[in-house]
Design an enzyme around this catalytic site. Structure first.
Site, PDB file in Angstrom:
ATOM      1  N   HIS A 181       0.829  -1.193   0.000  1.00 56.03           N
ATOM      2  CA  HIS A 181       0.000   0.000   0.000  1.00 56.03           C
ATOM      3  C   HIS A 181       0.872   1.254   0.000  1.00 56.03           C
ATOM      4  O   HIS A 181       2.041   1.219   0.391  1.00 56.03           O
ATOM      5  CB  HIS A 181      -0.922  -0.004   1.217  1.00 56.03           C
ATOM      6  CG  HIS A 181      -1.976  -1.067   1.163  1.00 56.03           C
ATOM      7  ND1 HIS A 181      -2.929  -1.223   2.127  1.00 56.03           N
ATOM      8  CD2 HIS A 181      -2.224  -2.039   0.232  1.00 56.03           C
ATOM      9  CE1 HIS A 181      -3.730  -2.231   1.821  1.00 56.03           C
ATOM     10  NE2 HIS A 181      -3.315  -2.746   0.675  1.00 56.03           N
ATOM     11  N   GLU A 223       0.803   3.992   1.830  1.00 57.96           N
ATOM     12  CA  GLU A 223       1.278   4.466   3.136  1.00 57.96           C
ATOM     13  C   GLU A 223       2.483   3.663   3.603  1.00 57.96           C
ATOM     14  O   GLU A 223       3.456   4.214   4.119  1.00 57.96           O
ATOM     15  CB  GLU A 223       0.149   4.352   4.189  1.00 57.96           C
ATOM     16  CG  GLU A 223      -1.106   5.113   3.831  1.00 57.96           C
ATOM     17  CD  GLU A 223      -2.137   4.255   3.108  1.00 57.96           C
ATOM     18  OE1 GLU A 223      -3.325   4.376   3.429  1.00 57.96           O
ATOM     19  OE2 GLU A 223      -1.741   3.456   2.215  1.00 57.96           O
ATOM     20  N   CYS A 272      -6.044   1.851   5.359  1.00 62.91           N
ATOM     21  CA  CYS A 272      -6.721   0.601   5.730  1.00 62.91           C
ATOM     22  C   CYS A 272      -6.455   0.287   7.197  1.00 62.91           C
ATOM     23  O   CYS A 272      -5.417   0.640   7.762  1.00 62.91           O
ATOM     24  CB  CYS A 272      -6.267  -0.542   4.840  1.00 62.91           C
ATOM     25  SG  CYS A 272      -4.623  -1.183   5.201  1.00 62.91           S
ATOM     26  N   CYS A 300      -2.488  -0.530   7.613  1.00 63.46           N
ATOM     27  CA  CYS A 300      -1.622   0.644   7.496  1.00 63.46           C
ATOM     28  C   CYS A 300      -1.701   1.512   8.745  1.00 63.46           C
ATOM     29  O   CYS A 300      -0.734   2.206   9.087  1.00 63.46           O
ATOM     30  CB  CYS A 300      -2.014   1.462   6.270  1.00 63.46           C
ATOM     31  SG  CYS A 300      -1.526   0.693   4.705  1.00 63.46           S
TER      32      CYS A 300
END
Length: 368
Positions: free
Chosen positions: A59, A61, A84, A93
Protein backbone atom coordinates in the site's frame (compact mmCIF):
# COMPACT_ATOMS: atom_id res chain seq x y z
CA UNK A 1 -16.27 13.00 11.07
CA UNK A 2 -15.02 15.62 8.66
CA UNK A 3 -13.17 18.88 8.77
CA UNK A 4 -14.36 22.24 7.46
CA UNK A 5 -12.79 23.17 4.15
CA UNK A 6 -11.43 26.50 5.39
CA UNK A 7 -9.32 24.78 8.07
CA UNK A 8 -6.94 23.53 5.37
CA UNK A 9 -4.04 25.75 4.38
CA UNK A 10 -2.76 26.37 0.86
CA UNK A 11 0.24 24.19 1.72
CA UNK A 12 -2.11 21.38 2.78
CA UNK A 13 -3.85 21.59 -0.59
CA UNK A 14 -0.53 21.69 -2.44
CA UNK A 15 0.72 18.56 -0.70
CA UNK A 16 -2.55 16.70 -1.24
CA UNK A 17 -2.52 17.62 -4.91
CA UNK A 18 0.89 15.96 -5.20
CA UNK A 19 -0.53 12.86 -3.51
CA UNK A 20 -3.45 12.84 -5.96
CA UNK A 21 -1.03 13.13 -8.88
CA UNK A 22 0.90 10.14 -7.55
CA UNK A 23 -2.32 8.13 -7.35
CA UNK A 24 -3.39 9.17 -10.86
CA UNK A 25 -0.09 7.96 -12.30
CA UNK A 26 -0.74 4.43 -10.99
CA UNK A 27 -4.53 4.42 -11.60
CA UNK A 28 -5.70 1.36 -13.51
CA UNK A 29 -2.59 -0.64 -12.62
CA UNK A 30 -3.35 -1.70 -9.04
CA UNK A 31 -5.71 -4.65 -9.53
CA UNK A 32 -8.53 -4.96 -6.99
CA UNK A 33 -7.07 -2.28 -4.77
CA UNK A 34 -7.53 1.45 -5.40
CA UNK A 35 -4.54 3.49 -6.48
CA UNK A 36 -3.44 5.63 -3.55
CA UNK A 37 -0.88 8.41 -3.39
CA UNK A 38 0.90 9.38 -0.20
CA UNK A 39 3.58 11.79 0.92
CA UNK A 40 5.13 12.57 4.28
CA UNK A 41 6.08 16.10 5.27
CA UNK A 42 8.31 17.25 8.11
CA UNK A 43 9.27 20.85 8.88
CA UNK A 44 7.48 21.91 5.66
CA UNK A 45 9.64 19.61 3.53
CA UNK A 46 8.59 16.47 1.69
CA UNK A 47 10.71 13.67 3.11
CA UNK A 48 9.06 10.66 1.46
CA UNK A 49 6.46 9.62 -1.10
CA UNK A 50 4.63 6.39 -1.87
CA UNK A 51 2.20 4.88 -4.36
CA UNK A 52 0.17 1.69 -4.29
CA UNK A 53 2.30 -1.07 -5.78
CA UNK A 54 1.49 -2.64 -9.14
CA UNK A 55 -1.36 -5.14 -8.72
CA UNK A 56 -2.29 -3.49 -5.42
CA UNK A 57 0.52 -4.17 -2.96
CA UNK A 58 2.33 -2.84 -0.97
CA UNK A 59 0.00 0.00 0.00
CA UNK A 60 1.02 3.61 -0.58
CA UNK A 61 1.28 4.47 3.14
CA UNK A 62 3.51 1.48 3.77
CA UNK A 63 5.73 2.39 0.81
CA UNK A 64 6.02 6.01 1.95
CA UNK A 65 7.03 4.98 5.47
CA UNK A 66 9.54 2.42 4.21
CA UNK A 67 10.98 4.85 1.63
CA UNK A 68 11.86 7.46 4.23
CA UNK A 69 15.47 7.68 5.38
CA UNK A 70 14.55 10.21 8.09
CA UNK A 71 12.96 9.75 11.48
CA UNK A 72 9.20 10.21 11.00
CA UNK A 73 8.45 11.34 14.55
CA UNK A 74 6.39 14.53 14.46
CA UNK A 75 5.73 14.41 10.70
CA UNK A 76 2.51 14.76 8.68
CA UNK A 77 1.11 12.23 6.24
CA UNK A 78 -1.03 13.27 3.27
CA UNK A 79 -2.91 10.36 1.70
CA UNK A 80 -5.66 10.35 -0.93
CA UNK A 81 -7.82 7.66 0.67
CA UNK A 82 -8.56 6.61 4.24
CA UNK A 83 -5.75 4.25 5.38
CA UNK A 84 -6.72 0.60 5.73
CA UNK A 85 -7.31 -0.71 9.25
CA UNK A 86 -7.90 -4.44 8.74
CA UNK A 87 -5.78 -7.52 8.19
CA UNK A 88 -5.85 -8.85 4.63
CA UNK A 89 -2.87 -9.91 2.54
CA UNK A 90 -0.99 -7.12 4.33
CA UNK A 91 -1.18 -5.78 7.91
CA UNK A 92 -3.23 -2.62 8.61
CA UNK A 93 -1.62 0.64 7.50
CA UNK A 94 -2.99 2.28 10.65
CA UNK A 95 -0.69 0.07 12.77
CA UNK A 96 2.35 1.10 10.75
CA UNK A 97 1.40 4.78 10.93
CA UNK A 98 1.05 4.63 14.73
CA UNK A 99 4.40 2.86 15.15
CA UNK A 100 6.16 5.31 12.84
CA UNK A 101 5.61 8.32 15.10
CA UNK A 102 3.67 10.33 12.50
CA UNK A 103 1.74 12.99 14.44
CA UNK A 104 -0.94 13.93 11.89
CA UNK A 105 -2.74 12.24 9.00
CA UNK A 106 -4.74 14.14 6.39
CA UNK A 107 -6.78 12.19 3.84
CA UNK A 108 -9.33 13.14 1.19
CA UNK A 109 -12.23 10.71 1.48
CA UNK A 110 -13.38 7.70 3.48
CA UNK A 111 -12.84 4.30 1.90
CA UNK A 112 -16.09 2.89 0.51
CA UNK A 113 -15.00 -0.59 1.66
CA UNK A 114 -17.20 -1.45 4.67
CA UNK A 115 -14.25 -3.06 6.44
CA UNK A 116 -12.50 0.31 6.51
CA UNK A 117 -15.05 3.11 6.14
CA UNK A 118 -14.71 5.69 8.91
CA UNK A 119 -12.90 3.36 11.31
CA UNK A 120 -9.36 4.60 10.73
CA UNK A 121 -10.25 8.07 12.00
CA UNK A 122 -11.19 6.61 15.40
CA UNK A 123 -8.29 4.14 15.56
CA UNK A 124 -5.66 6.79 14.87
CA UNK A 125 -7.28 9.43 17.08
CA UNK A 126 -7.28 7.05 20.06
CA UNK A 127 -3.51 6.70 19.63
CA UNK A 128 -3.04 10.50 19.74
CA UNK A 129 -2.58 10.87 16.00
CA UNK A 130 -4.36 14.00 14.78
CA UNK A 131 -6.64 13.13 11.87
CA UNK A 132 -8.36 15.40 9.35
CA UNK A 133 -10.29 14.41 6.25
CA UNK A 134 -12.12 16.05 3.36
CA UNK A 135 -9.02 17.71 1.85
CA UNK A 136 -9.56 18.10 -1.94
CA UNK A 137 -12.56 15.80 -1.60
CA UNK A 138 -14.06 16.52 -5.04
CA UNK A 139 -10.79 15.76 -6.82
CA UNK A 140 -10.49 12.52 -4.88
CA UNK A 141 -14.04 11.48 -5.78
CA UNK A 142 -13.13 11.96 -9.44
CA UNK A 143 -9.93 9.98 -8.93
CA UNK A 144 -11.84 7.05 -7.38
CA UNK A 145 -14.73 6.95 -9.87
CA UNK A 146 -13.80 3.44 -11.07
CA UNK A 147 -13.14 2.11 -7.56
CA UNK A 148 -16.54 3.38 -6.37
CA UNK A 149 -18.31 1.73 -9.34
CA UNK A 150 -16.48 -1.55 -8.65
CA UNK A 151 -17.47 -1.57 -4.99
CA UNK A 152 -21.07 -0.41 -5.39
CA UNK A 153 -22.18 -2.32 -8.49
CA UNK A 154 -19.72 -5.23 -8.71
CA UNK A 155 -19.13 -4.28 -12.35
CA UNK A 156 -16.05 -3.08 -14.22
CA UNK A 157 -15.70 0.65 -14.82
CA UNK A 158 -16.32 0.91 -18.56
CA UNK A 159 -14.64 3.42 -20.85
CA UNK A 160 -15.84 3.71 -24.42
CA UNK A 161 -13.96 5.23 -27.34
CA UNK A 162 -14.72 5.87 -30.96
CA UNK A 163 -12.96 7.77 -33.77
CA UNK A 164 -15.11 9.66 -36.27
CA UNK A 165 -14.57 11.90 -39.27
CA UNK A 166 -15.87 15.46 -39.62
CA UNK A 167 -18.89 14.04 -41.45
CA UNK A 168 -19.39 11.48 -38.63
CA UNK A 169 -18.20 8.36 -40.39
CA UNK A 170 -16.51 5.63 -38.36
CA UNK A 171 -15.64 3.53 -41.40
CA UNK A 172 -15.02 4.14 -45.07
CA UNK A 173 -13.72 1.34 -47.27
CA UNK A 174 -10.13 1.94 -48.21
CA UNK A 175 -9.39 4.32 -45.30
CA UNK A 176 -7.21 2.81 -42.57
CA UNK A 177 -6.74 5.88 -40.37
CA UNK A 178 -9.36 8.44 -39.34
CA UNK A 179 -7.50 10.46 -36.69
CA UNK A 180 -3.90 11.66 -36.58
CA UNK A 181 -1.19 9.25 -35.39
CA UNK A 182 -0.53 11.46 -32.35
CA UNK A 183 -4.18 11.05 -31.31
CA UNK A 184 -3.80 7.30 -31.76
CA UNK A 185 -1.17 7.38 -29.03
CA UNK A 186 -3.84 8.52 -26.61
CA UNK A 187 -5.83 5.42 -27.56
CA UNK A 188 -2.84 3.33 -26.58
CA UNK A 189 -2.63 5.24 -23.30
CA UNK A 190 -6.24 4.19 -22.61
CA UNK A 191 -5.29 0.59 -23.33
CA UNK A 192 -2.36 0.90 -20.91
CA UNK A 193 -4.75 2.13 -18.20
CA UNK A 194 -7.39 -0.60 -18.57
CA UNK A 195 -7.41 -4.25 -17.52
CA UNK A 196 -9.12 -5.41 -20.71
CA UNK A 197 -10.32 -4.22 -24.10
CA UNK A 198 -13.57 -5.49 -25.66
CA UNK A 199 -14.73 -5.63 -29.29
CA UNK A 200 -17.06 -7.81 -31.37
CA UNK A 201 -15.82 -10.49 -33.74
CA UNK A 202 -17.42 -8.52 -36.58
CA UNK A 203 -15.21 -5.50 -35.88
CA UNK A 204 -12.23 -7.78 -35.40
CA UNK A 205 -12.73 -9.57 -38.71
CA UNK A 206 -13.10 -6.27 -40.60
CA UNK A 207 -10.19 -4.38 -39.04
CA UNK A 208 -7.87 -7.21 -37.93
CA UNK A 209 -6.59 -5.09 -34.97
CA UNK A 210 -3.82 -5.99 -32.51
CA UNK A 211 -5.62 -4.53 -29.44
CA UNK A 212 -2.35 -4.10 -27.58
CA UNK A 213 -0.51 -1.13 -26.08
CA UNK A 214 2.26 0.04 -28.36
CA UNK A 215 3.57 2.95 -26.32
CA UNK A 216 7.32 2.46 -26.03
CA UNK A 217 8.19 0.92 -22.67
CA UNK A 218 4.59 0.08 -21.78
CA UNK A 219 4.02 -2.93 -23.99
CA UNK A 220 3.87 -5.26 -20.97
CA UNK A 221 0.78 -3.37 -19.78
CA UNK A 222 -1.26 -4.41 -22.81
CA UNK A 223 -4.84 -5.24 -21.73
CA UNK A 224 -6.49 -8.62 -21.92
CA UNK A 225 -8.62 -9.04 -25.03
CA UNK A 226 -12.36 -9.66 -24.72
CA UNK A 227 -14.14 -10.80 -27.89
CA UNK A 228 -17.93 -11.05 -28.30
CA UNK A 229 -18.16 -13.86 -30.83
CA UNK A 230 -21.61 -15.49 -30.85
CA UNK A 231 -20.81 -18.17 -33.42
CA UNK A 232 -17.03 -18.33 -32.97
CA UNK A 233 -16.52 -16.59 -36.30
CA UNK A 234 -13.12 -15.13 -35.37
CA UNK A 235 -10.88 -15.65 -38.38
CA UNK A 236 -8.06 -18.11 -37.77
CA UNK A 237 -5.66 -15.98 -39.83
CA UNK A 238 -6.36 -12.88 -37.71
CA UNK A 239 -3.65 -11.31 -35.58
CA UNK A 240 -5.69 -11.96 -32.41
CA UNK A 241 -5.91 -15.68 -33.08
CA UNK A 242 -2.27 -15.99 -34.08
CA UNK A 243 -1.13 -14.11 -30.95
CA UNK A 244 -3.36 -16.03 -28.56
CA UNK A 245 -1.57 -17.00 -25.35
CA UNK A 246 -2.72 -18.59 -22.13
CA UNK A 247 -5.31 -16.41 -20.37
CA UNK A 248 -4.70 -13.26 -22.45
CA UNK A 249 -7.97 -13.55 -24.39
CA UNK A 250 -11.55 -14.07 -23.18
CA UNK A 251 -14.13 -15.10 -25.78
CA UNK A 252 -17.87 -14.99 -25.08
CA UNK A 253 -19.80 -17.27 -27.42
CA UNK A 254 -22.96 -19.32 -27.88
CA UNK A 255 -21.59 -22.01 -30.15
CA UNK A 256 -21.74 -25.81 -30.00
CA UNK A 257 -18.99 -26.24 -32.59
CA UNK A 258 -16.66 -28.57 -30.68
CA UNK A 259 -13.88 -28.35 -33.28
CA UNK A 260 -13.69 -24.57 -32.96
CA UNK A 261 -14.04 -24.70 -29.18
CA UNK A 262 -11.12 -27.12 -28.90
CA UNK A 263 -9.04 -25.05 -31.32
CA UNK A 264 -9.47 -21.89 -29.22
CA UNK A 265 -8.92 -23.73 -25.94
CA UNK A 266 -5.74 -25.33 -27.28
CA UNK A 267 -4.38 -21.85 -28.01
CA UNK A 268 -5.10 -20.81 -24.41
CA UNK A 269 -8.26 -18.71 -24.79
CA UNK A 270 -10.75 -18.48 -21.92
CA UNK A 271 -14.10 -19.50 -23.47
CA UNK A 272 -17.31 -18.43 -21.76
CA UNK A 273 -20.54 -19.80 -23.20
CA UNK A 274 -23.25 -17.21 -22.66
CA UNK A 275 -27.00 -17.22 -23.21
CA UNK A 276 -28.60 -14.97 -25.80
CA UNK A 277 -31.63 -12.76 -25.22
CA UNK A 278 -34.88 -12.80 -27.24
CA UNK A 279 -33.18 -10.76 -29.96
CA UNK A 280 -30.47 -13.43 -30.25
CA UNK A 281 -27.87 -11.09 -28.79
CA UNK A 282 -25.67 -11.20 -25.71
CA UNK A 283 -26.91 -9.59 -22.51
CA UNK A 284 -24.05 -7.10 -22.12
CA UNK A 285 -24.69 -6.51 -18.42
CA UNK A 286 -24.30 -10.23 -17.76
CA UNK A 287 -21.07 -10.14 -19.76
CA UNK A 288 -19.81 -7.31 -17.52
CA UNK A 289 -20.77 -9.23 -14.38
CA UNK A 290 -18.82 -12.26 -15.58
CA UNK A 291 -15.80 -10.11 -16.44
CA UNK A 292 -15.87 -8.70 -12.91
CA UNK A 293 -15.72 -12.23 -11.46
CA UNK A 294 -12.73 -12.86 -13.76
CA UNK A 295 -10.87 -9.97 -12.14
CA UNK A 296 -11.54 -7.26 -14.75
CA UNK A 297 -12.00 -3.96 -12.91
CA UNK A 298 -11.57 -1.54 -15.82
CA UNK A 299 -12.73 -2.24 -19.36
CA UNK A 300 -12.15 -0.30 -22.58
CA UNK A 301 -14.73 -0.79 -25.33
CA UNK A 302 -13.55 -0.14 -28.88
CA UNK A 303 -16.56 -1.56 -30.66
CA UNK A 304 -18.54 -0.43 -33.65
CA UNK A 305 -21.64 1.75 -33.71
CA UNK A 306 -24.15 -0.97 -32.76
CA UNK A 307 -22.47 -2.22 -29.60
CA UNK A 308 -21.58 1.35 -28.63
CA UNK A 309 -25.17 2.57 -28.99
CA UNK A 310 -26.52 -0.45 -27.13
CA UNK A 311 -24.20 0.08 -24.16
CA UNK A 312 -24.76 3.85 -24.09
CA UNK A 313 -28.54 3.41 -24.07
CA UNK A 314 -28.32 1.02 -21.15
CA UNK A 315 -25.88 3.38 -19.39
CA UNK A 316 -23.28 0.65 -19.14
CA UNK A 317 -20.48 2.99 -20.25
CA UNK A 318 -19.20 5.27 -17.49
CA UNK A 319 -16.79 7.39 -19.54
CA UNK A 320 -16.84 7.95 -23.28
CA UNK A 321 -14.33 9.55 -25.65
CA UNK A 322 -15.22 10.84 -29.10
CA UNK A 323 -12.10 11.44 -31.22
CA UNK A 324 -13.15 13.70 -34.09
CA UNK A 325 -10.99 14.31 -37.15
CA UNK A 326 -11.21 17.58 -39.12
CA UNK A 327 -11.32 15.65 -42.41
CA UNK A 328 -14.32 14.20 -44.22
CA UNK A 329 -14.33 10.60 -45.38
CA UNK A 330 -15.73 9.41 -48.69
CA UNK A 331 -19.33 8.16 -48.75
CA UNK A 332 -19.07 6.85 -52.28
CA UNK A 333 -17.83 3.47 -51.16
CA UNK A 334 -19.00 1.23 -48.32
CA UNK A 335 -19.19 3.31 -45.16
CA UNK A 336 -20.66 3.43 -41.63
CA UNK A 337 -21.96 6.40 -39.65
CA UNK A 338 -21.66 7.11 -35.93
CA UNK A 339 -25.30 7.36 -34.82
CA UNK A 340 -25.00 7.69 -31.05
CA UNK A 341 -24.72 11.46 -30.56
CA UNK A 342 -28.36 11.77 -29.50
CA UNK A 343 -27.91 9.03 -26.91
CA UNK A 344 -24.74 10.67 -25.58
CA UNK A 345 -26.39 14.06 -25.25
CA UNK A 346 -29.45 12.56 -23.58
CA UNK A 347 -27.80 10.39 -20.94
CA UNK A 348 -24.30 11.80 -20.50
CA UNK A 349 -22.95 15.20 -19.55
CA UNK A 350 -19.99 16.71 -21.36
CA UNK A 351 -17.07 16.77 -18.99
CA UNK A 352 -14.45 18.49 -21.11
CA UNK A 353 -13.01 19.02 -24.55
CA UNK A 354 -9.39 18.58 -25.58
CA UNK A 355 -7.71 20.14 -28.59
CA UNK A 356 -4.43 18.47 -29.53
CA UNK A 357 -1.40 20.65 -30.11
CA UNK A 358 0.04 18.02 -32.42
CA UNK A 359 -3.02 17.55 -34.62
CA UNK A 360 -6.31 19.22 -35.41
CA UNK A 361 -8.31 16.35 -33.95
CA UNK A 362 -10.69 17.18 -31.10
CA UNK A 363 -11.52 14.91 -28.20
CA UNK A 364 -14.81 15.27 -26.34
CA UNK A 365 -15.20 13.43 -23.04
CA UNK A 366 -18.63 12.40 -21.80
CA UNK A 367 -19.27 11.14 -18.29
CA UNK A 368 -22.31 9.83 -16.46
Amino acid sequence: MSTKKDSFTLKDKKYMQIAINLAKARKGLTGDNPSVGCLIVKNDKIISVGQTGFNGRPHAESNAIDNSIQNLSGSKMYVTLEPCNHYGKTPPCTNKIIKSGIKEVLYSINDIDKRVKGKSFKILSKKNVKVRNGLLKEKALDLYDSYIINKKSKLPFVTGKIAISKNRLIYSKGTKRITHKSTDKFSHYLRYKNDAIMISSNTLNIDNPKLDCRLKGYEKFSPKKVILDKNLDLKLNSYIYRSLKKDNTIIFHNSNNLLKIKAFQKKGAILVKSKLNKKKKFDIKNILKKLFTLGIRTLLVEGGDKITKNMLRKRLINLFYVFKSPKNLSKSKKHLFFTSYNVLNKYYRTKSKIASNLAKDKITIYKR
